[in-house]
Scaffold this active site. Structure first.
Site, short mmCIF file in Angstrom:
data_model
loop_
_atom_site.label_atom_id
_atom_site.label_comp_id
_atom_site.label_asym_id
_atom_site.label_seq_id
_atom_site.Cartn_x
_atom_site.Cartn_y
_atom_site.Cartn_z
N LYS A 102 14.64 18.20 22.20
CA LYS A 102 15.17 17.76 23.68
C LYS A 102 14.83 16.28 23.69
O LYS A 102 15.44 15.48 24.49
CB LYS A 102 13.72 18.20 24.68
CG LYS A 102 13.52 19.52 24.72
CD LYS A 102 14.60 20.22 25.71
CE LYS A 102 14.34 21.74 25.88
NZ LYS A 102 15.56 22.62 25.94
N ASN A 158 16.66 23.83 18.54
CA ASN A 158 18.00 24.42 18.17
C ASN A 158 19.04 23.74 17.27
O ASN A 158 20.03 23.93 17.00
CB ASN A 158 18.48 24.93 19.42
CG ASN A 158 17.73 25.86 20.15
OD1 ASN A 158 17.24 26.68 19.42
ND2 ASN A 158 17.72 25.92 21.34
#
Length: 96
Positions: free
Chosen positions: A53, A93
């Protein structure tokens, strides 16, 4: 008026919802941050975990994670005269 948490015949010297303070000062001041604590304890390496993030933040959540990463890495300059080193490891990810 009696507080609901104070027994009716209590001789409480401090008002409710306050923390009594010690009359004697602490023997040594506590470290103000985890950076100070690591340096004072002689820790060699400190690693913070981050998330993907923070790689390209699009909201406040990601932006605060990015700021935390940058502050943590800047602790290396703060600890320049000490053997303690700070690093951030990012997981997630990934980009793309």
């Amino acid at each position: 008026m009696t507080s609901w948490c104070t027994p009716p015949h209590s001789s409480r010297s401090t008002p409710p919802n306050t923390i009594p303070r010690s009359s004697s000062p602490p023997t040594s001041p506590a470290p103000s941050t985890s950076t100070d604590a690591a340096i004072e304890a002689g820790v060699q390496k400190v690693i913070a975990l981050s998330t993907d993030k923070a790689s390209s933040p699009i909201n406040l959540y990601g932006a605060t994670k990015l700021v935390a990463d940058k502050l943590f890495i800047s602790a290396n300059h703060y600890a320049a005269g000490h053997p303690t080193r700070f690093a951030v490891v990012r997981y997630g990810n990934g980009d793309g």
